[in-house]
Design a protein around this motif. Structure first.
Motif, PDB file in Angstrom:
ATOM      1  N   PRO A   1       0.805  -1.231   0.000  1.00  0.00           N
ATOM      2  CA  PRO A   1       0.000   0.000   0.000  1.00  0.00           C
ATOM      3  C   PRO A   1       0.834   1.276   0.000  1.00  0.00           C
ATOM      4  N   SER A   2       2.066   1.190   0.528  1.00  0.00           N
ATOM      5  CA  SER A   2       2.920   2.372   0.622  1.00  0.00           C
ATOM      6  C   SER A   2       3.903   2.506  -0.523  1.00  0.00           C
ATOM      7  N   GLY A   3       4.091   1.458  -1.303  1.00  0.00           N
ATOM      8  CA  GLY A   3       5.056   1.522  -2.392  1.00  0.00           C
ATOM      9  C   GLY A   3       5.605   0.148  -2.722  1.00  0.00           C
ATOM     10  N   TYR A   4       6.659   0.124  -3.532  1.00  0.00           N
ATOM     11  CA  TYR A   4       7.238  -1.130  -3.999  1.00  0.00           C
ATOM     12  C   TYR A   4       8.438  -1.528  -3.159  1.00  0.00           C
ATOM     13  N   GLU A   5       8.680  -2.847  -3.107  1.00  0.00           N
ATOM     14  CA  GLU A   5       9.812  -3.390  -2.376  1.00  0.00           C
ATOM     15  C   GLU A   5      10.567  -4.367  -3.267  1.00  0.00           C
ATOM     16  N   ARG A   6      11.889  -4.414  -3.095  1.00  0.00           N
ATOM     17  CA  ARG A   6      12.709  -5.349  -3.852  1.00  0.00           C
ATOM     18  C   ARG A   6      12.441  -6.767  -3.375  1.00  0.00           C
ATOM     19  N   THR A   7      12.560  -7.734  -4.272  1.00  0.00           N
ATOM     20  CA  THR A   7      12.323  -9.137  -3.951  1.00  0.00           C
ATOM     21  C   THR A   7      13.574  -9.962  -4.242  1.00  0.00           C
ATOM     22  N   THR A   8      13.560 -11.191  -3.749  1.00  0.00           N
ATOM     23  CA  THR A   8      14.658 -12.122  -3.989  1.00  0.00           C
ATOM     24  C   THR A   8      14.242 -13.127  -5.059  1.00  0.00           C
ATOM     25  N   PRO A   9      15.198 -13.794  -5.714  1.00  0.00           N
ATOM     26  CA  PRO A   9      14.846 -14.832  -6.695  1.00  0.00           C
ATOM     27  C   PRO A   9      13.945 -15.906  -6.110  1.00  0.00           C
ATOM     28  N   ALA A  10      14.165 -16.253  -4.839  1.00  0.00           N
ATOM     29  CA  ALA A  10      13.329 -17.285  -4.212  1.00  0.00           C
ATOM     30  C   ALA A  10      11.872 -16.847  -4.133  1.00  0.00           C
ATOM     31  N   GLU A  11      11.640 -15.586  -3.782  1.00  0.00           N
ATOM     32  CA  GLU A  11      10.271 -15.065  -3.727  1.00  0.00           C
ATOM     33  C   GLU A  11       9.629 -15.068  -5.102  1.00  0.00           C
ATOM     34  N   ARG A  12      10.430 -14.758  -6.116  1.00  0.00           N
ATOM     35  CA  ARG A  12       9.877 -14.651  -7.474  1.00  0.00           C
ATOM     36  C   ARG A  12       9.547 -16.021  -8.064  1.00  0.00           C
ATOM     37  N   GLN A  13      10.014 -17.064  -7.457  1.00  0.00           N
ATOM     38  CA  GLN A  13       9.761 -18.404  -7.972  1.00  0.00           C
ATOM     39  C   GLN A  13       8.922 -19.239  -7.008  1.00  0.00           C
ATOM     40  N   SER A  14       8.406 -18.604  -5.966  1.00  0.00           N
ATOM     41  CA  SER A  14       7.731 -19.347  -4.914  1.00  0.00           C
ATOM     42  C   SER A  14       6.419 -19.974  -5.357  1.00  0.00           C
ATOM     43  N   GLU A  15       5.668 -19.297  -6.205  1.00  0.00           N
ATOM     44  CA  GLU A  15       4.364 -19.798  -6.645  1.00  0.00           C
ATOM     45  C   GLU A  15       4.155 -19.461  -8.115  1.00  0.00           C
ATOM     46  N   PRO A  16       3.272 -20.207  -8.812  1.00  0.00           N
ATOM     47  CA  PRO A  16       2.971 -19.868 -10.210  1.00  0.00           C
ATOM     48  C   PRO A  16       2.395 -18.458 -10.312  1.00  0.00           C
ATOM     49  N   ALA A  17       2.650 -17.808 -11.422  1.00  0.00           N
ATOM     50  CA  ALA A  17       2.177 -16.438 -11.631  1.00  0.00           C
ATOM     51  C   ALA A  17       0.920 -16.429 -12.487  1.00  0.00           C
ATOM     52  N   VAL A  18       0.072 -15.446 -12.228  1.00  0.00           N
ATOM     53  CA  VAL A  18      -1.066 -15.165 -13.102  1.00  0.00           C
ATOM     54  C   VAL A  18      -1.003 -13.685 -13.465  1.00  0.00           C
ATOM     55  N   LEU A  19      -1.493 -13.352 -14.638  1.00  0.00           N
ATOM     56  CA  LEU A  19      -1.453 -11.979 -15.124  1.00  0.00           C
ATOM     57  C   LEU A  19      -2.603 -11.179 -14.521  1.00  0.00           C
ATOM     58  N   LEU A  20      -2.283  -9.994 -13.986  1.00  0.00           N
ATOM     59  CA  LEU A  20      -3.301  -9.083 -13.476  1.00  0.00           C
ATOM     60  C   LEU A  20      -3.686  -8.038 -14.515  1.00  0.00           C
ATOM     61  N   THR A  21      -2.715  -7.435 -15.168  1.00  0.00           N
ATOM     62  CA  THR A  21      -2.974  -6.360 -16.121  1.00  0.00           C
ATOM     63  C   THR A  21      -3.749  -6.897 -17.328  1.00  0.00           C
ATOM     64  N   PRO A  22      -4.857  -6.262 -17.710  1.00  0.00           N
ATOM     65  CA  PRO A  22      -5.618  -6.734 -18.867  1.00  0.00           C
ATOM     66  C   PRO A  22      -4.759  -6.780 -20.138  1.00  0.00           C
ATOM     67  N   PRO A  23      -5.025  -7.745 -21.030  1.00  0.00           N
ATOM     68  CA  PRO A  23      -4.217  -7.884 -22.249  1.00  0.00           C
ATOM     69  C   PRO A  23      -4.108  -6.603 -23.076  1.00  0.00           C
ATOM     70  N   ALA A  24      -5.174  -5.793 -23.131  1.00  0.00           N
ATOM     71  CA  ALA A  24      -5.105  -4.548 -23.908  1.00  0.00           C
ATOM     72  C   ALA A  24      -4.034  -3.620 -23.348  1.00  0.00           C
ATOM     73  N   SER A  25      -3.984  -3.489 -22.029  1.00  0.00           N
ATOM     74  CA  SER A  25      -2.980  -2.624 -21.431  1.00  0.00           C
ATOM     75  C   SER A  25      -1.589  -3.230 -21.531  1.00  0.00           C
ATOM     76  N   VAL A  26      -1.493  -4.558 -21.479  1.00  0.00           N
ATOM     77  CA  VAL A  26      -0.194  -5.211 -21.723  1.00  0.00           C
ATOM     78  C   VAL A  26       0.294  -4.866 -23.127  1.00  0.00           C
ATOM     79  N   SER A  27      -0.612  -4.886 -24.105  1.00  0.00           N
ATOM     80  CA  SER A  27      -0.249  -4.524 -25.473  1.00  0.00           C
ATOM     81  C   SER A  27       0.210  -3.069 -25.561  1.00  0.00           C
ATOM     82  N   ALA A  28      -0.504  -2.183 -24.872  1.00  0.00           N
ATOM     83  CA  ALA A  28      -0.107  -0.770 -24.884  1.00  0.00           C
ATOM     84  C   ALA A  28       1.286  -0.602 -24.285  1.00  0.00           C
ATOM     85  N   LEU A  29       1.555  -1.295 -23.182  1.00  0.00           N
ATOM     86  CA  LEU A  29       2.875  -1.229 -22.554  1.00  0.00           C
ATOM     87  C   LEU A  29       3.949  -1.787 -23.481  1.00  0.00           C
TER      88      LEU A  29
END
Length: 218
Positions: free
Chosen positions: A175-203
């Motif tokens: 809620p206050s901002g972003y925090e750095r993560t470790t490789p272990a955290e980034r691989q802890s669970e499968p990922a799902v996409l939050l950003t809608p595909p249209a906005s992913v395309s815009a990005l």
């Protein structure tokens, strides 16, 4: 005696959920109308009034509003990366340059978001596209290769934790901002996409959202 008012339920999470929290957002927006009772200032059952989910500047032409008063329901976001993940897009009034850049980036995606003439889509076309994507019943899981292929500014979820992609890293959303993560955290669970595909395309096609200042210190 000092009195403390409970925070209003008007802060938007990357999932699109609207909750009450004390931290203030750096951008505001709305979902096409009023979602709250102006007397109690509490949300009703619905979470949008129309397809027009927008992300706005906090200040525009010195306009002053009573938050969650008789007009539309003001919503707040940590930043634009969060707003895009939640299904919002830039406002064509107070953030016209950003909205036009977003529309041009959509038009650059062959077969998605552009009009028959090849010109950038209108606000109504964008809203219809995003609304269809927001109401999809489920989000497919992403492989590590899928995550690596996502553009900077897209957001994913791993379990109950949300991450924004930036500079090849996954920054944990709080809620206050972003925090750095470790490789272990980034691989802890499968990922799902939050950003809608249209906005992913815009990005992916060059749209540059506003990041919270904490992202620059991670």
């Amino acid at each position: 005696m000092t009195s403390f008012r409970s925070p209003l339920q008007n802060r938007v999470l990357p999932t699109g959920e609207i909750i009450a929290m004390s931290q203030r957002g750096s951008l505001m927006g709305n979902r096409g109308g009023r979602l709250h009772d102006p007397d109690s200032r509490e949300l009703g059952a619905r979470r949008w009034a129309s397809r027009r989910w927008i992300c706005c500047a906090l200040d525009f032409k010195n306009r002053q509003r009573e938050v969650m008063g008789p007009g539309y329901t003001e919503l707040f976001f940590l930043d634009e990366v969060t707003a895009l993940a939640a299904g919002h897009r830039p406002c064509f009034e107070c953030r016209r340059d950003a909205a036009q850049a977003y529309a041009r980036a959509l038009a650059a995606e062959q077969g998605r978001g552009q009009t028959e003439s090849g010109s950038p889509p209108s606000a109504d076309v964008i809203d219809r596209l995003l609304h269809a994507q927001r109401t999809q019943p489920f989000r497919p899981k992403l492989s590590p290769a899928d995550v690596a292929a996502l553009p900077e500014g897209a957001m994913i979820a791993r379990g109950e934790t949300w991450f924004a992609l930036r500079g090849g890293d996954e920054l944990r959303w709080t809620p206050s901002g972003y925090e750095r993560t470790t490789p272990a955290e980034r691989q802890s669970e499968p990922a799902v996409l939050l950003t809608p595909p249209a906005s992913v395309s815009a990005l992916a096609n060059g749209y540059r959202p506003i990041w919270h200042q904490s992202a620059g210190t991670c």
